[in-house]
Design a protein around this motif. Structure first.
Motif, PDB file in Angstrom:
ATOM      1  N   LEU A 182      21.753  23.189  23.351  1.00 57.28           N
ATOM      2  CA  LEU A 182      21.109  24.371  22.775  1.00 57.28           C
ATOM      3  C   LEU A 182      21.773  24.749  21.449  1.00 57.28           C
ATOM      4  O   LEU A 182      22.970  24.521  21.255  1.00 57.28           O
ATOM      5  CB  LEU A 182      21.183  25.542  23.753  1.00 57.28           C
ATOM      6  CG  LEU A 182      20.334  25.360  25.014  1.00 57.28           C
ATOM      7  CD1 LEU A 182      20.530  26.512  25.977  1.00 57.28           C
ATOM      8  CD2 LEU A 182      18.869  25.220  24.648  1.00 57.28           C
ATOM      9  N   PRO A 183      20.991  25.345  20.550  1.00 55.29           N
ATOM     10  CA  PRO A 183      21.536  25.646  19.224  1.00 55.29           C
ATOM     11  C   PRO A 183      22.773  26.551  19.245  1.00 55.29           C
ATOM     12  O   PRO A 183      23.641  26.398  18.393  1.00 55.29           O
ATOM     13  CB  PRO A 183      20.372  26.359  18.517  1.00 55.29           C
ATOM     14  CG  PRO A 183      19.154  25.918  19.221  1.00 55.29           C
ATOM     15  CD  PRO A 183      19.543  25.629  20.624  1.00 55.29           C
ATOM     16  N   PHE A 184      22.875  27.478  20.211  1.00 53.99           N
ATOM     17  CA  PHE A 184      24.020  28.384  20.133  1.00 53.99           C
ATOM     18  C   PHE A 184      25.344  27.672  20.380  1.00 53.99           C
ATOM     19  O   PHE A 184      26.380  28.100  19.870  1.00 53.99           O
ATOM     20  CB  PHE A 184      23.853  29.619  21.030  1.00 53.99           C
ATOM     21  CG  PHE A 184      23.808  29.343  22.511  1.00 53.99           C
ATOM     22  CD1 PHE A 184      24.969  29.193  23.237  1.00 53.99           C
ATOM     23  CD2 PHE A 184      22.593  29.287  23.167  1.00 53.99           C
ATOM     24  CE1 PHE A 184      24.930  28.974  24.599  1.00 53.99           C
ATOM     25  CE2 PHE A 184      22.539  29.059  24.526  1.00 53.99           C
ATOM     26  CZ  PHE A 184      23.709  28.903  25.244  1.00 53.99           C
ATOM     27  N   ARG A 201      33.058  30.353  27.191  1.00 52.11           N
ATOM     28  CA  ARG A 201      32.251  31.490  26.763  1.00 52.11           C
ATOM     29  C   ARG A 201      30.760  31.167  26.713  1.00 52.11           C
ATOM     30  O   ARG A 201      29.930  32.015  26.976  1.00 52.11           O
ATOM     31  CB  ARG A 201      32.731  31.934  25.375  1.00 52.11           C
ATOM     32  CG  ARG A 201      32.376  33.379  25.055  1.00 52.11           C
ATOM     33  CD  ARG A 201      32.850  33.739  23.663  1.00 52.11           C
ATOM     34  NE  ARG A 201      34.261  33.483  23.467  1.00 52.11           N
ATOM     35  CZ  ARG A 201      34.803  33.242  22.261  1.00 52.11           C
ATOM     36  NH1 ARG A 201      34.048  33.221  21.191  1.00 52.11           N
ATOM     37  NH2 ARG A 201      36.097  33.017  22.146  1.00 52.11           N
ATOM     38  N   HIS A 202      30.426  29.930  26.348  1.00 58.55           N
ATOM     39  CA  HIS A 202      29.014  29.650  26.103  1.00 58.55           C
ATOM     40  C   HIS A 202      28.376  28.757  27.158  1.00 58.55           C
ATOM     41  O   HIS A 202      27.217  28.925  27.489  1.00 58.55           O
ATOM     42  CB  HIS A 202      28.835  29.015  24.718  1.00 58.55           C
ATOM     43  CG  HIS A 202      29.229  29.945  23.607  1.00 58.55           C
ATOM     44  ND1 HIS A 202      28.533  31.088  23.323  1.00 58.55           N
ATOM     45  CD2 HIS A 202      30.260  29.918  22.747  1.00 58.55           C
ATOM     46  CE1 HIS A 202      29.105  31.723  22.312  1.00 58.55           C
ATOM     47  NE2 HIS A 202      30.168  31.032  21.945  1.00 58.55           N
ATOM     48  N   PRO A 205      29.033  30.408  31.548  1.00 58.47           N
ATOM     49  CA  PRO A 205      28.154  31.493  32.035  1.00 58.47           C
ATOM     50  C   PRO A 205      26.712  31.044  32.193  1.00 58.47           C
ATOM     51  O   PRO A 205      26.009  31.540  33.072  1.00 58.47           O
ATOM     52  CB  PRO A 205      28.252  32.556  30.938  1.00 58.47           C
ATOM     53  CG  PRO A 205      29.489  32.241  30.195  1.00 58.47           C
ATOM     54  CD  PRO A 205      29.680  30.758  30.278  1.00 58.47           C
ATOM     55  N   ASN A 206      26.286  30.099  31.377  1.00 57.94           N
ATOM     56  CA  ASN A 206      24.894  29.668  31.441  1.00 57.94           C
ATOM     57  C   ASN A 206      24.624  28.668  32.549  1.00 57.94           C
ATOM     58  O   ASN A 206      23.470  28.406  32.872  1.00 57.94           O
ATOM     59  CB  ASN A 206      24.455  29.096  30.089  1.00 57.94           C
ATOM     60  CG  ASN A 206      24.174  30.197  29.088  1.00 57.94           C
ATOM     61  OD1 ASN A 206      23.211  30.925  29.207  1.00 57.94           O
ATOM     62  ND2 ASN A 206      25.070  30.360  28.120  1.00 57.94           N
ATOM     63  N   PHE A 209      25.191  31.138  36.669  1.00 57.19           N
ATOM     64  CA  PHE A 209      24.170  31.922  37.354  1.00 57.19           C
ATOM     65  C   PHE A 209      23.175  31.045  38.113  1.00 57.19           C
ATOM     66  O   PHE A 209      22.883  31.329  39.275  1.00 57.19           O
ATOM     67  CB  PHE A 209      23.485  32.878  36.380  1.00 57.19           C
ATOM     68  CG  PHE A 209      24.343  34.072  36.076  1.00 57.19           C
ATOM     69  CD1 PHE A 209      24.236  35.223  36.854  1.00 57.19           C
ATOM     70  CD2 PHE A 209      25.270  34.048  35.060  1.00 57.19           C
ATOM     71  CE1 PHE A 209      25.047  36.321  36.614  1.00 57.19           C
ATOM     72  CE2 PHE A 209      26.085  35.144  34.806  1.00 57.19           C
ATOM     73  CZ  PHE A 209      25.971  36.279  35.585  1.00 57.19           C
ATOM     74  N   PRO A 210      22.688  29.970  37.527  1.00 50.84           N
ATOM     75  CA  PRO A 210      21.832  29.074  38.316  1.00 50.84           C
ATOM     76  C   PRO A 210      22.569  28.525  39.537  1.00 50.84           C
ATOM     77  O   PRO A 210      21.977  28.334  40.591  1.00 50.84           O
ATOM     78  CB  PRO A 210      21.496  27.943  37.339  1.00 50.84           C
ATOM     79  CG  PRO A 210      21.812  28.451  35.994  1.00 50.84           C
ATOM     80  CD  PRO A 210      22.767  29.576  36.126  1.00 50.84           C
TER      81      PRO A 210
END
Ligand code: ATP
Ligand code: MG
Lengths: 294, 326
Positions: A182-184, A201-202, A205-206, A209-210
């Motif tokens: 992903l771009p971020f 940090r990036h 967390p992403n 949750f899944p």
């Protein structure tokens, strides 16, 4: 400053309640399943404080008695109260289910993160192991681990947890690969943020949750597998009031004392169905794509 | 002497495409030239607008410029060094001095972080402020891009497309960069917000000598913000030079066509470009614009014209430029 934030909070509250209200109206089965699950959980937590009898007390006067006013759901061949045993069994179901899923999720997170981040040879090697594990159903894997570890509650948790690492690792890896592109994440690298900080940090967390959503869904699988281990006699040892064990004990008497297997069987079936509905509801809530459809 | 910041030396970027075949029988390998012999230099303090139709390779050019994609041929330099090979201090300087605004603004923001953390990240990372001053700086930046203080606690999913774009711009400004590289940073915003952001950028340009590389579809934005313009067509820069001069007297027929297609006041019927944009996969020989060009002559379909200087800092890739007579 704090004023605007307070205003912001107040402004958002009605939306939250309204969402819940409409959710109850639109999803009565979810609420019912949630209540059933919570009831089982409460019984599991309270344990012998709420059971009518001690689950291992043997009433020699009334072995194998059908449901009556003293023993509401009957007794088994040792005269143990089935209602008490079924209630006490909830504790073992949740204990093995939750602990083994925690173990599997943590292990899967570690393996999946490593595979997804390392890439190349490490990833190939890790995923081939995971593939090998996944080729077998989790019950077969758990049986293999029990054969190595031995019997007992802790061994069952360990065996089922290990068997669940594979499926968790695979979804975590897929999520990591997706998030990493992903771009971020690229933007953070462009800014010169370190690899570890980007992961923490990036990426984490992403994928976390899944993973939590998946874990809630897999609790029922873990309970089923650990009950199956006990049922075939290689899991939890008697006289522990475990559902799988109780079903196995009643199996020989099924033609004239069907309540012996029926009671723990029904408890297991009801909890698994309730957990499945709750899990589906949570997944729908967490998935932004499905939620947008509401 | 002005120091050259970015240099693209005959950059070519092509993608291998497979497809068209059935399952397990991939079709013939084809090459898509997203960039084809691009030359561009940007000096410190320059402001360059990149314009061109969708798919002309603007975003690809930025990615190569920023070292996010390696060119298949040619070189991309930053301060005289290959941008993908920057090491140590020069790499740190590049990371610190250059900020990028992505075309996909929402995708460039971590959905799990609130706006405060998103904008504070570059401030903390580059150690520009410490402690409570970070939050004050974030509030100041939000104000500069026209967002209320309450935005601080929001997550990207709770913001509209325009608000997300402004957060992305605030985040780029947060690192106090010397260069901003922006891909469609202000498109899709309403006129007043756009004006506010453009004025902000112009002021930063004046005050701190900000270098700007700005992709836009809006020739008005280009002429307001940028001294230089580069017009792209199918992976190539076809005309470049001072913005004002080029928009007033375009030399390349494609630039003229872009100007005609731009809607204007009192001229509601914009004149669309004639013909289809050819596929960048199988380019016809000769000038790639020849098929749609009203001035095309048979010679145009034979030789591919290179970008040649035509005086006054301008360059054009056309054998029959519009201003040739002048
Ligand atoms: N990763 C990729 N793989 C294959 N083709 C690509 C890739 N990235 C870009 N392209 C192709 O390269 C060409 C230029 O793309 P690019 O994104 O640079 O266009 P653009 O000028 O930014 O367009 P827009 O104004 O729509 O953003 C397009 O034809 C596109 O399909
Ligand atoms: Mg683009």
């Amino acid at each position: 400053m704090s004023e605007t934030l307070l205003v912001d909070k107040i402004a958002r509250r009605p939306a939250w309640w309204a969402g819940l209200g409409s959710y109850i109206r639109h999803r009565p089965f979810f609420i019912l399943a949630l209540l059933v699950t919570l009831a089982f959980l409460a019984i599991a937590l309270l344990g012998t404080a709420v059971t009518p009898f001690d689950p291992t007390f043997q009433d020699m006067e009334a072995p194998m008695s059908p449901p009556s006013s003293t023993h509401w759901l009957g007794t088994d061949s040792y005269g143990q109260d089935l209602l008490s045993r079924a209630m006490a069994g909830a504790r073992y179901a949740f204990l093995t289910g939750i602990c083994s899923v925690l173990l599997g999720a943590l292990g899967g997170l570690a393996v999946g993160l490593m595979a997804g981040l390392a890439g190349g040879r490490t990833e190939w090697f890790l995923m081939r192991i995971v593939d090998a594990i996944l080729a077998l159903p989790s019950l077969v894997m758990a049986i293999a681990f029990i054969a190595i570890l031995g019997q007992g509650v802790d061994k069952v948790i360990l065996a089922v947890g290990l068997a669940l690492i594979g499926p968790f690792a695979r979804t975590v890896r897929a999520d990591v690969l997706q998030v990493r592109a992903l771009p971020f994440v690229e933007a953070a690298g462009l800014m010169g943020i370190g690899k570890l900080a980007i992961v923490r940090r990036h990426i984490l967390p992403n994928v976390f949750f899944p993973l939590v959503v998946q874990a809630t869904i897999r609790i029922s699988e873990a309970i089923l597998v650990s009950s199956s281990l006990s049922f075939i006699g290689i899991g939890i040892v008697p006289p522990t009031p475990d559902w799988g064990l109780m079903i196995a004990e009643g199996r020989g008497f099924v033609s004239f004392a069907p309540w012996m297997s029926g009671v723990p069987g029904a408890a297991l079936a009801i909890l698994l169905i309730a957990l499945a509905i709750v899990g589906d509801g949570i997944r729908e809530q967490m998935d932004p794509k499905q939620r947008a459809g509401h | 002497m002005t120091a050259l910041l970015f240099e693209l030396l005959d950059v070519e970027k092509s993608y291998e495409l497979r497809g068209g075949g059935a399952a397990f029988r991939p079709g013939p390998k084809r090459r898509l030239r997203a960039l084809d012999g691009v030359r561009l230099t940007v000096a410190r303090g320059d402001s360059v607008a990149l314009v061109g139709e969708s798919g002309s390779g603007k975003s690809t050019l930025l990615r190569v410029l920023m070292g996010l994609t390696s060119p298949t041929d040619g070189r991309a330099l930053y301060g005289g060094q290959d941008v993908t090979q920057l090491k140590g201090e020069r790499r740190a300087a590049f990371q610190r001095e250059v900020a990028m605004v992505y075309q996909d603004a929402r995708g460039s923001l971590n959905p799990r972080l609130p706006v405060l953390d998103l904008i504070a990240e570059p401030i903390r990372h580059h150690k520009l402020r410490a402690g409570p001053a970070v939050r004050d700086r974030v509030l100041e930046l939000l104000d500069q891009v026209g967002l209320p203080a309450a935005t601080l606690k929001r997550y990207p999913s709770q913001l509209s497309g325009g608000q997300v774009r402004r957060v992305a711009i605030a985040r780029a400004l947060a690192s106090e960069p010397l260069t901003i590289v922006a891909d469609e940073a202000v498109s899709g915003l309403d006129v007043s917000t756009q004006a506010q952001l453009l004025n902000l950028l112009v002021e930063l340009q004046r005050r701190m000598g900000l270098t700007l590389i700005f992709i836009t579809h809006d020739l008005g934005v280009a002429s307001f913000l940028c001294d230089q313009i580069a017009v792209m067509y199918l992976g190539r820069i076809v005309e470049t030079g001072p913005t004002r001069a080029i928009l007033e007297r375009p030399a390349h027929p494609y630039t003229q066509a872009l100007l005609n297609a731009q809607p204007r006041f009192f001229a509601p019927i914009a004149q669309p470009l004639q013909g289809e944009i050819p596929s960048p996969i199988d380019l016809p020989p000769g000038c790639r614009f020849a098929g749609r060009c009203p001035r095309a002559v048979p010679a145009c379909r034979e030789d591919d014209p290179a970008l040649m200087p035509s005086g006054q800092g301008r360059a054009v890739a056309c054998i029959r430029p519009l201003t040739a007579a002048a």
